[in-house]
Design a protein around this motif. Structure first.
Motif, mmCIF file in Angstrom:
data_model
loop_
_atom_site.group_PDB
_atom_site.id
_atom_site.type_symbol
_atom_site.label_atom_id
_atom_site.label_comp_id
_atom_site.label_asym_id
_atom_site.label_seq_id
_atom_site.Cartn_x
_atom_site.Cartn_y
_atom_site.Cartn_z
ATOM 1 N N ALA A 108 0.838 -1.206 0.000
ATOM 2 C CA ALA A 108 0.000 0.000 0.000
ATOM 3 C C ALA A 108 0.871 1.253 0.000
ATOM 4 O O ALA A 108 0.617 2.188 -0.761
ATOM 5 N N VAL A 109 1.916 1.278 0.821
ATOM 6 C CA VAL A 109 2.803 2.453 0.884
ATOM 7 C C VAL A 109 3.491 2.670 -0.459
ATOM 8 O O VAL A 109 3.665 3.808 -0.897
ATOM 9 N N ASP A 110 3.838 1.587 -1.137
ATOM 10 C CA ASP A 110 4.479 1.704 -2.451
ATOM 11 C C ASP A 110 3.559 2.308 -3.509
ATOM 12 O O ASP A 110 4.031 2.786 -4.536
ATOM 13 N N GLU A 111 2.243 2.290 -3.271
ATOM 14 C CA GLU A 111 1.285 2.871 -4.209
ATOM 15 C C GLU A 111 1.173 4.396 -4.071
ATOM 16 O O GLU A 111 0.567 5.054 -4.917
ATOM 17 N N LEU A 112 1.730 4.957 -3.007
ATOM 18 C CA LEU A 112 1.654 6.410 -2.794
ATOM 19 C C LEU A 112 2.549 7.128 -3.795
ATOM 20 O O LEU A 112 3.524 6.557 -4.290
ATOM 21 N N SER A 113 2.242 8.403 -4.046
ATOM 22 C CA SER A 113 3.140 9.208 -4.878
ATOM 23 C C SER A 113 4.459 9.368 -4.128
ATOM 24 O O SER A 113 4.518 9.150 -2.915
ATOM 25 N N SER A 114 5.510 9.767 -4.813
ATOM 26 C CA SER A 114 6.826 9.875 -4.165
ATOM 27 C C SER A 114 6.798 10.867 -3.007
ATOM 28 O O SER A 114 7.383 10.621 -1.954
ATOM 29 N N LYS A 115 6.102 11.984 -3.173
ATOM 30 C CA LYS A 115 6.041 12.986 -2.101
ATOM 31 C C LYS A 115 5.206 12.481 -0.933
ATOM 32 O O LYS A 115 5.571 12.661 0.229
ATOM 33 N N GLN A 116 4.087 11.837 -1.233
ATOM 34 C CA GLN A 116 3.253 11.281 -0.167
ATOM 35 C C GLN A 116 4.035 10.214 0.603
ATOM 36 O O GLN A 116 3.994 10.171 1.836
ATOM 37 N N LYS A 117 4.754 9.380 -0.123
ATOM 38 C CA LYS A 117 5.520 8.306 0.507
ATOM 39 C C LYS A 117 6.613 8.894 1.406
ATOM 40 O O LYS A 117 6.802 8.442 2.538
ATOM 41 N N ALA A 118 7.331 9.894 0.917
ATOM 42 C CA ALA A 118 8.399 10.510 1.708
ATOM 43 C C ALA A 118 7.837 11.128 2.984
ATOM 44 O O ALA A 118 8.383 10.936 4.076
ATOM 45 N N VAL A 119 6.739 11.874 2.861
ATOM 46 C CA VAL A 119 6.121 12.505 4.025
ATOM 47 C C VAL A 119 5.630 11.441 5.001
ATOM 48 O O VAL A 119 5.869 11.534 6.211
ATOM 49 N N PHE A 120 4.960 10.435 4.491
ATOM 50 C CA PHE A 120 4.428 9.370 5.346
ATOM 51 C C PHE A 120 5.560 8.655 6.087
ATOM 52 O O PHE A 120 5.484 8.435 7.299
ATOM 53 N N MET A 121 6.615 8.281 5.373
ATOM 54 C CA MET A 121 7.709 7.547 5.997
ATOM 55 C C MET A 121 8.430 8.385 7.053
ATOM 56 O O MET A 121 8.768 7.877 8.122
ATOM 57 N N LEU A 122 8.653 9.663 6.761
ATOM 58 C CA LEU A 122 9.364 10.505 7.723
ATOM 59 C C LEU A 122 8.524 10.770 8.979
ATOM 60 O O LEU A 122 9.073 10.825 10.076
ATOM 61 N N THR A 123 7.205 10.915 8.821
ATOM 62 C CA THR A 123 6.374 11.168 10.003
ATOM 63 C C THR A 123 6.062 9.892 10.756
ATOM 64 O O THR A 123 6.169 9.854 11.984
ATOM 65 N N ARG A 124 5.681 8.845 10.057
ATOM 66 C CA ARG A 124 5.212 7.636 10.726
ATOM 67 C C ARG A 124 6.324 6.666 11.104
ATOM 68 O O ARG A 124 6.277 6.067 12.161
ATOM 69 N N TYR A 125 7.325 6.485 10.236
ATOM 70 C CA TYR A 125 8.392 5.543 10.539
ATOM 71 C C TYR A 125 9.547 6.199 11.300
ATOM 72 O O TYR A 125 10.159 5.583 12.153
ATOM 73 N N GLU A 126 9.868 7.424 10.952
ATOM 74 C CA GLU A 126 11.016 8.087 11.565
ATOM 75 C C GLU A 126 10.630 8.996 12.730
ATOM 76 O O GLU A 126 11.488 9.461 13.462
ATOM 77 N N GLY A 127 9.349 9.294 12.874
ATOM 78 C CA GLY A 127 8.882 10.083 14.013
ATOM 79 C C GLY A 127 9.186 11.566 13.937
ATOM 80 O O GLY A 127 9.181 12.245 14.970
ATOM 81 N N LEU A 128 9.449 12.088 12.745
ATOM 82 C CA LEU A 128 9.719 13.512 12.616
ATOM 83 C C LEU A 128 8.430 14.311 12.724
ATOM 84 O O LEU A 128 7.360 13.835 12.335
ATOM 85 N N GLN A 129 8.543 15.511 13.253
ATOM 86 C CA GLN A 129 7.416 16.426 13.348
ATOM 87 C C GLN A 129 7.166 17.054 11.970
ATOM 88 O O GLN A 129 8.057 17.068 11.118
#
Length: 193
Positions: free
Chosen positions: A133-154
């Motif tokens: 599902a994450v791989d289906e996101l656009s590149s910008k959506q994926k980057a934002v999602f990964m940095l907020t949800r996986y990396e815990g960035l604000q």
């Protein structure tokens, strides 16, 4: 080195000629940057190479670094840019997958030996479905999602790392979450998990 020394102090020590200060910075962030890159590029060796490149670029540019943003945010900016370049170069090449998704996942997550094998199988399948599902996101959506949800960035840190306005980050995150809800609902139903 003392864990209480903050990143800015270590950067100042590095600028004064202390190689140990950079070694400590690398030790602090190497695993997190590697994890982020591995989830982004999905290839262990490429993630290792890119992690080294992040720290090589950081080493070369650290003399000019100013604490406008957190040091970790600056590293994620470098990592995000390298991941984008990686995906651009791969888009121009035929794709050959040499590494099994299970191998990648096993390297990221330690397995509890005493846990229930059936639960492990369910978790592995759930992880695969989420990755799809994450791989289906656009590149910008994926980057934002990964940095907020996986990396815990604000939101503010993600905006700095990706060079976006905070509002734009929020929009990409909102769209990513909506798309993931839709995708996961259909994937759950198809796989009955």
């Amino acid at each position: 080195m003392d864990k209480l020394i903050d990143d800015e102090m270590l950067v100042a020590q590095f600028k004064s000629g202390s190689q140990k200060a950079f070694d400590e910075l690398m030790k602090r962030y190497e695993r997190r940057i590697f994890g982020y890159l591995l989830r982004s590029v999905r290839n262990y060796e490429d993630a290792e190479d890119l992690t080294l490149e992040v720290f090589f670029k950081a080493y070369r540019a650290l003399d000019s670094w100013e604490p406008k943003a957190k040091f970790s945010t600056w590293l994620y900016t470098i990592a995000s840019n390298l991941a984008i370049d990686y995906h651009r170069s791969k888009a121009r090449q035929p794709v050959y997958v040499f590494e099994d998704e299970d191998v990648i996942e096993a390297r990221l997550v330690a397995t509890d030996i005493s846990s229930n094998p059936e639960k492990q199988l369910e978790e592995k399948e759930r992880g695969r479905i989420i990755r799809e599902a994450v791989d289906e996101l656009s590149s910008k959506q994926k980057a934002v999602f990964m940095l907020t949800r996986y990396e815990g960035l604000q939101i503010r840190e993600v905006a700095e790392a990706l060079g976006m306005a905070e509002g734009t980050v929020k929009i990409h995150l909102h769209r990513a979450m909506k798309k993931l809800q839709t995708l996961l609902r259909s994937l759950w139903e198809n796989n009955e998990l």
